[in-house]
Enzyme design. Structure first.
Site, short mmCIF file in Angstrom:
data_model
loop_
_atom_site.label_atom_id
_atom_site.label_comp_id
_atom_site.label_asym_id
_atom_site.label_seq_id
_atom_site.Cartn_x
_atom_site.Cartn_y
_atom_site.Cartn_z
N ASP A 101 -15.71 3.06 9.44
CA ASP A 101 -16.23 4.41 9.27
C ASP A 101 -17.11 4.34 8.03
O ASP A 101 -16.97 3.42 7.22
CB ASP A 101 -15.04 5.36 9.08
CG ASP A 101 -15.47 6.71 8.55
OD1 ASP A 101 -16.37 7.28 9.18
OD2 ASP A 101 -14.93 7.15 7.54
N CYS B 128 5.34 -4.35 -15.33
CA CYS B 128 6.01 -5.45 -16.01
C CYS B 128 7.26 -4.96 -16.72
O CYS B 128 7.60 -3.78 -16.69
CB CYS B 128 5.07 -6.07 -17.03
SG CYS B 128 4.58 -4.86 -18.25
N ASP C 229 -10.95 6.50 7.25
CA ASP C 229 -10.15 7.31 6.33
C ASP C 229 -10.10 8.77 6.72
O ASP C 229 -9.23 9.50 6.26
CB ASP C 229 -10.71 7.20 4.92
CG ASP C 229 -12.00 7.98 4.77
OD1 ASP C 229 -12.82 7.92 5.70
OD2 ASP C 229 -12.17 8.66 3.75
N ASP D 148 -11.37 10.07 12.15
CA ASP D 148 -11.16 8.68 12.53
C ASP D 148 -9.78 8.47 13.14
O ASP D 148 -9.51 7.43 13.73
CB ASP D 148 -11.26 7.76 11.31
CG ASP D 148 -12.62 7.82 10.68
OD1 ASP D 148 -13.60 7.81 11.43
OD2 ASP D 148 -12.69 7.88 9.44
N CYS E 18 6.65 -2.18 -19.32
CA CYS E 18 6.57 -0.81 -18.82
C CYS E 18 7.97 -0.28 -18.57
O CYS E 18 8.29 0.86 -18.89
CB CYS E 18 5.81 -0.76 -17.49
SG CYS E 18 4.23 -1.59 -17.52
#
Lengths: 734, 61
Positions: free
Chosen positions: A438, A30, A622, A626, A33
């Site tokens: 997975d 925002c 991940d 894979d 920040c």
């Protein structure tokens, strides 16, 4: 470990002795920040400028050479509460930005010209129906030509170039009818003006360019945005490693700066960041990110370790090898190159539409010309009518139909913490009718967590966690996390490979392996109820607790699976882990199809078998194992915690711990595809009305302008609906 | 009708002025962060940072 950090690789040197650093900042959301970061950094007198780019979540910091070290900037941002990662802007980035600015310039020129010509055209139209002086009309037409011709020559270049390229390659794309329409409309209008005619189509031609350029710009914007965010992802993931210097000191440097042959120190509890061979040391490592197997493996001198594995028990020094040199990586590399060819066969929706559209339109124009000739009209007039057919069918709405939806859908995805790496992935995701998961790290969390937390007294857990926090072992870290990461207990001592112990009120408190705490009998009961978990024990005086630490499901995994089932998707699990570990997960989630103990090649074969059945597969994974399957699947997703290779193989990356982005992505993609098809059908419908009008010779410039802008507007408004996906559930933390 | 000969260049000139302004915006990077700029308007640190004694008078700039 007081190792020094070295980030000089990321510093850019500008003229005038100014150094700059670009950082991707995590958690910047925002204006507050933005302000905190800018004022916080500028409060340091040596910082010349700090500018936040909120859209890209980056900050650029500049300082005078030599007065500041880049590490200090990161430390300062950390003190402000933001985690920042140095960022190396890609080389092609600059040309990308230049191209986008050029496109925006084209849009500006075309918009300016369209408005000014319209000013003249409206006067001519209203004059035509009252008593305009033919001399004035000619003047207005010539003025229009004066604006339109240079504009088309300048702003029409993206279309002309692309059409020429396509024709040279012997193909037809959407730019061919566009180019033909614009060129013929302008040429005809000049001739008509020369002959003092009532009608000229300068406005139509330029307006067409204007609308199409907007579509083109949206497309470019989308591509740049995905690339930028992918760049941020890479920066967020960029890890560092501790390099052993020849003189025996250590230094922390980013992985990008590590060369083959360097020696890297890997502490227990750290993730291995490089591929290499162990030089000294002996340790248990967790390879679950690589193979899916959750059981730790013992390695020693001479063994090969891969990036992404977790070092559990002992310190290791590793000689770095060039990437891809490992046998496992070679195998995966080979499988990936095999798998990749299936993806390139996909034809985008817009290209499919163009293939149908262009021949149809050109035939219609030709038939009109021949028809009117046969009807006895002089060829000049027949040609004018044929050209109006081309103008009115110019794919104005088609040019906007797909990019507009893509941009809106991509920003909706981004709000749900899902990032597209490629625009067309949206179309492919919408087509999937089967999702394959997975297990390790995808359905379950990548880090282990405390499973039997409900059976432990919270006060006791606090005490156990304080002792656990003193250890760097991943299992102890999981216990500490379960209690919210308390302060480590003072005076705790680590016993290599056994556990951690501390003295409290004269008695020893221990946390470690079951044998270390003499808790074999207690462990038996816990072990039977958590067969796939690793057990550790805690003992203090008479008290003894056995803790089961293992893979737990991602939050929202159950609701996500339920949502996917509700939408009629077939679900399956393909895991490299043991059957005992896979079956309970599948049962818990209610997924009836699962296979365990698969190699990367097995996974590919399983996907191929389903594809042969006619299934369109979305793969979620991940691990390194894979990666080939992710490439082979029609569309693929991976969590942000995935290995580099898996992430670069997938089309979509989702952030956070929750699994719900998978369901959300599919919902948004399906809605987007529905809207794209709606838009395409609308374009067809529009032509069904407009073409007969044009063929009959009734399409005056006024009709053409109204039809074009009207259809573009409707298509754009329809596209905006893609952002209004009412979420069933928002994932995890906001 | 001669009025057109004055009005038209005038309209075109205004349009061109707009186009040039757009190019200038583009070149000065005002389109590089569309989200942040919207928030920056609301920042009032340029008022807070200057104590009353050191108000910059127009002729000093």
């Amino acid at each position: 470990m007081g190792a020094q950090q070295d980030l000089s690789l990321f510093v850019r040197h500008r003229e005038g002795g100014i150094e700059g650093l670009e950082l991707a900042v995590e958690g910047m959301r925002c204006a507050g920040c933005m302000r905190a970061i800018e004022t916080g950094l500028k409060s340091d007198a040596s910082v010349l400028s700090a500018r936040v780019n909120l859209a890209l979540k980056r900050v650029t910091v500049e300082w005078r050479e030599g007065v500041l070290r880049p590490e200090a900037v990161i430390a300062q941002l950390a003190a402000l509460g933001f985690k920042a990662y140095p960022f190396l802007p890609a080389n092609q980035h600059d040309s990308e930005v230049a191209q986008e600015a050029q496109l925006l310039r084209y849009v500006g020129v075309a918009g300016f010209a369209a408005m000014n010509i319209m000013l003249l055209s409206v006067s001519v139209w209203s004059g035509n129906s009252s008593d305009i002086n033919p001399l004035t009309r000619d003047l207005f037409h010539w003025l229009s030509a004066l604006i339109a011709l240079p504009t088309a020559a300048y702003a029409g270049r993206p279309f002309f170039d692309s059409a020429l390229r396509a024709l040279r390659a012997g193909a037809v794309n959407m730019d061919v009818p566009i180019t033909l329409g614009v060129v013929l409309a302008l040429g005809m209008s000049v001739v008509e003006t020369w002959n003092h005619s009532r009608h000229a189509y300068f406005d139509g031609a330029v307006m067409l360019l204007f609308f199409l350029l907007i579509g083109r710009y949206l497309d470019q914007l989308m591509r740049r945005r995905t690339r930028d965010l992918a760049g941020n992802l890479a920066a967020l993931k960029s890890e560092s490693a501790i390099r052993l210097q020849p003189d025996g000191t250590t230094i922390i440097i980013p992985i990008n700066a590590i060369l083959p042959g360097d020696v890297v120190l890997i502490q227990p509890g750290e993730r291995v960041a490089v591929d290499g061979v162990i030089e000294t040391g002996r340790s248990k490592i967790d390879q679950s990110l690589i193979t899916g197997e959750t059981m730790p493996v013992m390695v020693e001198t001479g063994a090969r370790v891969h990036a992404g594995t977790m070092n559990l028990s002992g310190a290791l020094t590793v000689i770095v090898e060039a990437a891809g040199a490992g046998t496992l990586l070679d195998e995966i590399d080979r499988l990936m190159s095999q798998a990749v060819e299936s993806r390139s066969r996909y034809v985008h929706l817009s290209d499919r539409a163009a293939r149908l559209y262009a021949p149809l339109v050109h035939t219609a124009a030709l038939v009109t010309f021949l028809g009117w000739m046969a009807f006895g009209l002089p060829w000049q007039e027949a040609l004018v009518i044929a050209i109006t057919v081309l103008i009115i069918t110019c794919p104005c709405a088609l040019g906007l139909a797909i990019p507009a939806v893509q941009v809106v859908a991509a920003s909706a995805l981004f709000k749900n913490r899902i990032m597209l790496r490629e625009g067309a992935a949206l179309e492919r995701l919408a087509e999937a009718d089967m999702v394959v998961f997975d297990k390790t790290g995808t359905l379950t969390l990548p880090e282990p967590s405390l499973l039997n937390i409900a059976m432990i007294d919270p006060v006791l857990l606090g005490q156990i966690a304080a002792l656990a926090a003193a250890s760097r072992h991943p299992l102890a870290q999981a216990v500490s996390r379960a209690a919210g990461g308390p302060r480590p207990m003072a005076g705790a001592q680590e016993h290599e490979g056994q556990g951690v112990a501390a003295l409290l009120d004269g008695d020893e408190m221990r946390l470690g392996s079951v044998a270390f705490c003499h808790a074999e009998t207690e462990a038996l009961a816990v072990g039977t109820s958590y067969p796939s978990a690793s057990l550790i024990a805690w003992r203090y005086r008479d008290g003894c607790v056995v803790l089961a630490v293992g893979q737990s499901l991602r939050p929202d995994a159950r609701t996500c699976i339920h949502d996917l089932k509700m939408r009629g998707l077939r679900l399956a699990i393909l895991s490299g882990d043991r059957m005992e570990a896979v079956a309970p997960v599948a049962q818990m989630l209610g997924i009836s199809e699962y296979q365990a103990g698969l190699t990367p090649g097995n996974k590919l074969r399983a996907l191929d078998a389903w594809t042969a059945e006619g299934r369109i597969i979305g793969m979620v994974g991940d691990g390194l194992n894979d990666a080939p399957a992710l490439v082979r699947a029609h569309v693929s997703l991976s969590p942000i915690s995935a290995t580099h290779l898996a992430q670069s193989a997938s089309d979509i990356v989702f952030l956070g711990d929750s699994l719900s982005p998978v369901a959300t992505a599919i919902i948004i993609a399906r809605k987007a595809r529905r809207l794209m098809l709606q838009n395409l059908w609308f374009a067809v419908l529009y032509n069904a009305f407009a073409v007969p009008l044009a063929v009959a010779g009734l399409a005056t410039p006024l009709v053409a302008a109204a039809a074009m802008s009207g259809s573009s507007l409707i298509v754009t408004i329809n596209a905006l609906r893609a952002g209004r996906v009412t979420m069933i559930r928002q994932g995890g933390e906001a | 009708m001669n009025i057109i000969l004055i009005l038209f260049p005038l309209a075109l000139g205004l349009g061109l002025a707009g186009l040039i302004a757009f190019f200038w915006c583009l070149r000065s990077g005002q389109y590089s962060d569309l989200e942040g700029s919207g928030w920056r308007v609301l920042e009032d640190d340029d008022i807070d940072n200057s104590p009353p004694a050191a108000v910059v008078l127009p002729e000093q700039r």
